[in-house]
Write an enzyme that holds these catalytic residues in place. Structure first.
Site, PDB file in Angstrom:
ATOM      1  N   CYS A  35       0.814  -1.223   0.000  1.00 50.38           N
ATOM      2  CA  CYS A  35       0.000   0.000   0.000  1.00 50.38           C
ATOM      3  C   CYS A  35       0.842   1.264   0.000  1.00 50.38           C
ATOM      4  O   CYS A  35       0.323   2.357  -0.205  1.00 50.38           O
ATOM      5  CB  CYS A  35      -0.926   0.024   1.215  1.00 50.38           C
ATOM      6  N   ASP A  37       2.353   2.569   2.550  1.00 48.79           N
ATOM      7  CA  ASP A  37       2.371   3.275   3.836  1.00 48.79           C
ATOM      8  C   ASP A  37       3.720   3.091   4.517  1.00 48.79           C
ATOM      9  O   ASP A  37       4.415   2.095   4.313  1.00 48.79           O
ATOM     10  CB  ASP A  37       1.249   2.753   4.745  1.00 48.79           C
ATOM     11  N   CYS A  60      -2.634   5.095   6.217  1.00 50.44           N
ATOM     12  CA  CYS A  60      -4.089   5.111   6.216  1.00 50.44           C
ATOM     13  C   CYS A  60      -4.588   5.407   7.641  1.00 50.44           C
ATOM     14  O   CYS A  60      -3.813   5.333   8.598  1.00 50.44           O
ATOM     15  CB  CYS A  60      -4.603   3.760   5.738  1.00 50.44           C
ATOM     16  N   CYS A 104      -3.010  -3.401   8.900  1.00 48.70           N
ATOM     17  CA  CYS A 104      -2.468  -2.066   9.174  1.00 48.70           C
ATOM     18  C   CYS A 104      -1.810  -1.992  10.551  1.00 48.70           C
ATOM     19  O   CYS A 104      -1.031  -1.076  10.814  1.00 48.70           O
ATOM     20  CB  CYS A 104      -3.559  -1.017   9.067  1.00 48.70           C
TER      21      CYS A 104
END
Ligand code: FES
Length: 129
Positions: A35, A37, A60, A104
């Site tokens: 992603c 991140d 995120c 996450c």
């Protein structure tokens, strides 16, 4: 679980311990290639205790909430206990995450572990200067 818990939303709206530590004892960086991140964790250690944790993040909402919760869990812990902090501990502290956002929580736990390893390499094993 499909929605964010109140705790996730609170941490996202008001993230705790954002920032850097100038004379950090250890720094850990971790990214999620899927992603994009990214999290950088700074720790301050005194004796065997993590007395402060701060972080910079580009991530995120769930990753931000997890990083914030991670700092609250880690500050005041002994190095051994902080090292054993897991993704599940972070998710539990947030009253859960939606299934598709569980990954996450990995950044927060791994960033902290990398910062602790950096501390050991710098000061205990003397590998770094
Ligand atoms: Fe990348 Fe949340 S989508 S950590």
């Amino acid at each position: 679980m499909h929605e964010y818990s109140d705790k996730v939303i609170r941490h996202f709206k008001n993230p705790k311990n954002v920032g850097t530590i100038e004379d950090a004892s250890g720094v850990g960086e971790i990214g999620d290639p899927t992603c994009g991140d990214f999290l950088r964790v700074f720790i301050k250690v005194e004796g065997d205790v993590v007395i402060d944790v701060k972080y910079q993040i580009r991530g995120c909402p769930a990753a931000i909430s997890c990083a914030s919760a991670m700092t609250e869990l880690a500050i005041g812990k002994g190095l051994d206990d902080a090292m054993m902090l897991t993704e599940d501990d972070i998710v539990t502290a947030l009253d859960g995450l939606p299934e598709f956002k569980l990954h996450c929580s990995a950044l927060g736990a791994a960033g902290l572990q990398k910062a602790i390893i950096d501390y050991f390499e710098r000061y205990v094993h003397g590998k770094k200067t």
